[in-house]
Design an enzyme around this catalytic site. Sequence first.
Site, PDB file in Angstrom:
ATOM      1  N   TYR A 101       0.831  -1.206   0.000  1.00  0.00           N
ATOM      2  CA  TYR A 101       0.000   0.000   0.000  1.00  0.00           C
ATOM      3  C   TYR A 101       0.865   1.256   0.000  1.00  0.00           C
ATOM      4  O   TYR A 101       1.808   1.367   0.789  1.00  0.00           O
ATOM      5  CB  TYR A 101      -0.887   0.008   1.267  1.00  0.00           C
ATOM      6  CG  TYR A 101      -1.682   1.282   1.407  1.00  0.00           C
ATOM      7  CD1 TYR A 101      -2.930   1.415   0.810  1.00  0.00           C
ATOM      8  CD2 TYR A 101      -1.162   2.378   2.112  1.00  0.00           C
ATOM      9  CE1 TYR A 101      -3.643   2.598   0.906  1.00  0.00           C
ATOM     10  CE2 TYR A 101      -1.868   3.563   2.214  1.00  0.00           C
ATOM     11  CZ  TYR A 101      -3.108   3.666   1.606  1.00  0.00           C
ATOM     12  OH  TYR A 101      -3.810   4.836   1.681  1.00  0.00           O
ATOM     13  N   GLU A 189      -3.436   7.443  -4.108  1.00  0.00           N
ATOM     14  CA  GLU A 189      -3.296   6.142  -3.453  1.00  0.00           C
ATOM     15  C   GLU A 189      -3.053   5.048  -4.487  1.00  0.00           C
ATOM     16  O   GLU A 189      -3.677   5.051  -5.546  1.00  0.00           O
ATOM     17  CB  GLU A 189      -4.611   5.870  -2.719  1.00  0.00           C
ATOM     18  CG  GLU A 189      -4.569   4.756  -1.720  1.00  0.00           C
ATOM     19  CD  GLU A 189      -5.919   4.632  -1.007  1.00  0.00           C
ATOM     20  OE1 GLU A 189      -6.005   5.055   0.147  1.00  0.00           O
ATOM     21  OE2 GLU A 189      -6.869   4.121  -1.621  1.00  0.00           O
TER      22      GLU A 189
END
Length: 382
Positions: A101, A189
């Site tokens: 992530y 993101e």
Amino acid sequence: MKIHEYQAKDILARYGVPVQPGKVAQTPDEAETIARELGEPVVIKAQVYVGGRGKAGGIQFGDTPEEARDAAARVLGMGIKGLIVEKVLVTPKVDIKEEYYLGITLDRKTQAPVVMVSVAGGIDIEEVAEKTPEKIIKQPIDMRWGLRTFEALDILTRAGFPSYVLRQSAAILVSLAKAFIESDASLTEINPLAYTADGKVLAADGKIVIDDNGLFRQKEYATWAEPEEANPLEYEAKKEGLTYVKLDGNVGIIGNGAGLVMTTLDMVARSGGKPANFLDIGGGAKAEVMYKSLTFVARDPQVKGILVNIFGGITRGEEVAKGVIMAQKELPAGLPIVVRLSGTGAEEGRALLKDAGLDWGTNMRDASEKIVAAIAQTEKGQ
Ligand code: GDP
Ligand code: MN
């Protein structure tokens, strides 16, 4: 302003972030054609402005063009968190070995962008953030020079990124930060950042939110706006002339005057409830406006009860009561409604409500507590 995954990947690619090629389809036919052009197994990905598509069934695989067509037929038209899927991204399926992530958001406290990275990427990142927040490493970006490679390497090392993905991930993180700053984003993101069987590191998903206040200089991205897709209820409300803001809870809220409505939101929160929306009917509203507002608020599938809080003045209590009674006949049976009336026409209004068998609160706190309790009661019954 939210943008779709395919648009976010378009931006990321301009900054050198590796992404799979892909095209958008609006019909199963188009998906099949794209899959045939790509000539390899594909992923069909719902393009809607919400996360968690994987868990909702909005990410499906097709090993052949025919399977891609079937997958697209399943995903197109599907509802995900209240949004209907109108487009899918058709993109080559990659063989993912590990999922990481990378995210950048604005931190209000430090008033700077903050980098967040984790080796526990993938569809459960929210649970990771909640249950094991120590697995997410955070680091503010100094806006004077942006994120530098040695800082990116440091953050990723501290987060436990293995050596075989470190250099590539750091380069991607630096690019992500550059994209964040230069596109006036409030969020960028990559989840998952995928490590593939053939040793590549790439952005298998991308999310970017552009700050609305930056849109005047982000002219290209501003043309990507799809207000109807981003928030269908707010879009409809605007067309109907209602001052409505969608929120995330289950208590529908209607009041007169922005200040009173905001106070009502606070009161509901204090009573242990979660507001589903803000709706200000303004001054001097007649029964029709009340009726329209109630039926509108009830259109939100999240709404499990409605609180009407009116401080009578030029808005009269009887008009409010008449509107509520009119609406009640059309609302789902058993949907709790609590009305609080004060000021002009309150007595008369309450008499009408009583005759119609409707509940009211003696004051704002009482009404808030009543609606929250009534919702809890119906939820228990289910
Ligand atoms: P999200 O659920 O909305 O965040 O959608 P993602 O694009 O992140 O996809 C969700 C999950 O589907 C990912 O975490 C992967 O596990 C899986 N997935 C997506 N694309 C691929 C792919 O190309 N190959 C494989 N093997 N899995 C994928
Ligand atoms: Mn994702």
